[in-house]
Design a protein around this motif. Structure first.
Motif, PDB file in Angstrom:
ATOM      1  N   GLU A   1      -6.765  11.290 -11.762  1.00 12.42           N
ATOM      2  CA  GLU A   1      -7.441  10.747 -10.714  1.00 12.42           C
ATOM      3  C   GLU A   1      -7.368   9.317 -10.711  1.00 12.42           C
ATOM      4  OE1 GLU A   1     -10.792  12.927  -9.360  1.00 12.42           O
ATOM      5  OE2 GLU A   1     -11.910  12.078 -11.102  1.00 12.42           O
TER       6      GLU A   1
ATOM      7  N   ARG B   1       0.830  -1.189   0.150  1.00 12.53           N
ATOM      8  CA  ARG B   1       0.082  -0.099   0.116  1.00 12.53           C
ATOM      9  C   ARG B   1       1.019   1.222   0.080  1.00 12.53           C
ATOM     10  NH1 ARG B   1      -4.608   0.514   4.354  1.00 12.53           N
ATOM     11  NH2 ARG B   1      -5.443  -1.600   3.062  1.00 12.53           N
ATOM     12  N   GLN B   2       1.977   1.278   0.903  1.00 12.94           N
ATOM     13  CA  GLN B   2       2.986   2.299   0.878  1.00 12.94           C
ATOM     14  C   GLN B   2       3.499   2.642  -0.520  1.00 12.94           C
ATOM     15  OE1 GLN B   2       3.088   4.442   3.296  1.00 12.94           O
ATOM     16  NE2 GLN B   2       4.500   5.823   2.659  1.00 12.94           N
TER      17      GLN B   2
ATOM     18  N   GLU C   1      -4.734   3.308 -10.526  1.00 12.55           N
ATOM     19  CA  GLU C   1      -4.613   1.795 -10.021  1.00 12.55           C
ATOM     20  C   GLU C   1      -3.485   1.230 -10.840  1.00 12.55           C
ATOM     21  OE1 GLU C   1      -7.986  -0.449 -11.006  1.00 12.55           O
ATOM     22  OE2 GLU C   1      -8.789   0.687 -12.533  1.00 12.55           O
TER      23      GLU C   1
ATOM     24  N   LYS D   1       1.343   4.040  -2.896  1.00  8.67           N
ATOM     25  CA  LYS D   1       1.118   5.463  -2.687  1.00  8.67           C
ATOM     26  C   LYS D   1       2.463   6.219  -3.370  1.00  8.67           C
ATOM     27  CE  LYS D   1      -0.173   8.698   1.114  1.00  8.67           C
ATOM     28  NZ  LYS D   1      -0.187   8.877   2.473  1.00  8.67           N
ATOM     29  N   LYS D   2       3.249   5.728  -3.021  1.00  3.73           N
ATOM     30  CA  LYS D   2       4.712   6.424  -3.806  1.00  3.73           C
ATOM     31  C   LYS D   2       4.688   6.355  -4.952  1.00  3.73           C
ATOM     32  CE  LYS D   2       9.715   6.309  -3.197  1.00  3.73           C
ATOM     33  NZ  LYS D   2      10.821   5.387  -2.507  1.00  3.73           N
TER      34      LYS D   2
ATOM     35  N   SER E   1       2.044   6.147  -7.229  1.00  7.77           N
ATOM     36  CA  SER E   1       1.095   7.212  -7.684  1.00  7.77           C
ATOM     37  C   SER E   1       1.438   8.734  -7.696  1.00  7.77           C
ATOM     38  CB  SER E   1      -0.217   7.145  -6.646  1.00  7.77           C
ATOM     39  OG  SER E   1      -0.888   5.685  -6.926  1.00  7.77           O
ATOM     40  N   ALA E   2       2.101   9.111  -6.563  1.00  9.79           N
ATOM     41  CA  ALA E   2       2.639  10.426  -6.490  1.00  9.79           C
ATOM     42  C   ALA E   2       3.590  10.740  -7.473  1.00  9.79           C
ATOM     43  CB  ALA E   2       3.233  10.689  -4.967  1.00  9.79           C
TER      44      ALA E   2
END
Length: 382
Positions: free
Chosen positions: A310, A287-288, A313, A291-292, A294-295
């Motif tokens: 937006e 998950r982390q 996935e 998130k990284k 995606s940024a």
């Protein structure tokens, strides 16, 4: 420079080699589509396709390509995009671009007739010394020395040459030997026999010397050095890369970009793709980690395309190789929200972009991994 004459066989031995090679080929040569014709166009297409590609992989491409472009005039009249789409999946796409450009030159310079001279053939884009010799001998049955991967290995072993076959001395020796082997008649059959023997019997590892019709004339076999010849260069170090491919969706369409002439897969269409420096080939997508990722992807899309997205996935991962690179491709899907005001100026420097439906993408040339991703998005493959 090393004296190459010490390696070259006498004329009588050359005569025996020719006779045994032809007899073996008539009995054991494979039946392949391009061996059933003397059409220089078909032979040329097959030889270009066989560069960097196995025979098994080439056969269906060869047949589809000829169905679409049956004569050199049809290929010359096609657009680069059409040719790349037909070439899709074979890789090394400069071969397809050169093929089309050479077809144009054959029609313009030679009035649609294939030249028979080696110099004329080598003046065409994508045709080197070996390919010119293959076309001249296979299509016109004229003498022409050939040296390619399979015959290079065979020649080195026959001559017992343990030097570098690709340096100046090695090249001079092997081409001299290939030229000495050439008969005045049936040159095409002899060259096919040489290539077939190198491919099917004189293999890179564990050659089948007990099945070789010329093993009694092979110095490497006599010295039991066939597994150490030819001399092998050290393989280049493999570089691991991580890239992201992003399918940006707006309604039923996706944003794609045509890759520029100075980029890998030039002229092909692909989803926006870029390197990811802060994720390794072994990083787990926790998950982390997602998130990284995606940024990073959002920032890169703003920087290179100036679009906001937006709902990012991760759809799949594709592992593939390009020359000395091993690539971990992270394939993501997201929704387009808006473009920033300076988008036009930024995009114009990065290649043409377009919004296309998945059905429309089927008609555009895409690199293999881009097509894999498109097939997943279309539900054609999981």
């Amino acid at each position: 420079m090393e004296d190459i004459q010490q390696f070259l066989p006498e004329d009588q031995q050359v005569t025996v080699l020719r006779r045994r090679l032809k007899a073996w080929f008539r009995k054991h040569g494979r039946s392949l589509p391009w061996r059933e014709t003397r059409d220089p166009y078909q032979i040329w297409v097959s030889e270009i396709m066989l560069q960097q590609t196995t025979v098994k992989a080439v056969v269906p491409y060869f047949e589809r390509f000829l169905a679409r472009f049956p004569q050199v005039e049809a290929l010359a009249a096609a657009s680069e995009e059409e040719v790349l789409q037909a070439w899709e999946g074979l890789g090394y796409y400069s071969r397809g671009r050169n093929l089309r450009q050479a077809a144009v030159e054959i029609c313009e310079r030679f009035h649609g007739e294939f030249p028979k001279g080696l110099d004329d053939l080598q003046s065409l884009p994508g045709i080197g010394r070996y390919t010119a010799g293959a076309i001249r001998s296979f299509a016109f049955d004229l003498p022409a020395p050939i040296v390619e991967a399979n015959t290079l290995r065979l020649y080195c072993r026959l001559l017992g040459y343990d030097g570098d076959p690709r340096d100046r001395t090695g090249e001079r020796l092997l081409w001299s030997f290939a030229e000495r082997l050439q008969p005045q008649r049936n040159a095409g059959e002899l060259n096919q026999a040489l290539m077939e023997l190198g491919s099917q019997v004189c293999t890179p590892a564990s050659p089948l010397c007990d099945q070789c019709p010329v093993s009694s004339h092979c110095r490497a076999f006599a010295d039991s050095s066939q597994n150490s010849i030819p001399w092998k260069r050290e393989r280049p170090k493999v570089t691991q890369l991580v890239e992201a491919s992003v399918a940006i969706r707006s309604g039923e369409t996706y944003l794609v970009r045509q890759r520029q002439s100075d980029k890998r897969w030039a002229g092909m269409w692909d989803f926006p793709r870029f390197g990811i420096a802060d994720i390794s080939s072994r990083t787990r997508m926790t998950r982390q980690g997602l998130k990284k990722l995606s940024a990073t992807v959002r920032d890169e899309l703003v920087r290179t395309l100036q679009v906001e997205v937006e709902n990012l996935e991760l759809v799949t991962e594709i592992r593939h190789s390009v020359t000395r690179y091993r690539i971990r491709l992270l394939c993501l899907r997201c929704d387009f929200t808006h473009e920033m005001e300076t988008a036009d100026s930024t995009r114009s420097s990065g290649g043409e972009i377009a919004w296309k439906t998945l059905r429309e993408l089927e008609e555009l040339p895409m690199p293999r991994t881009g097509r894999q991703f498109e097939n997943i998005l279309s539900g054609k493959q999981s």
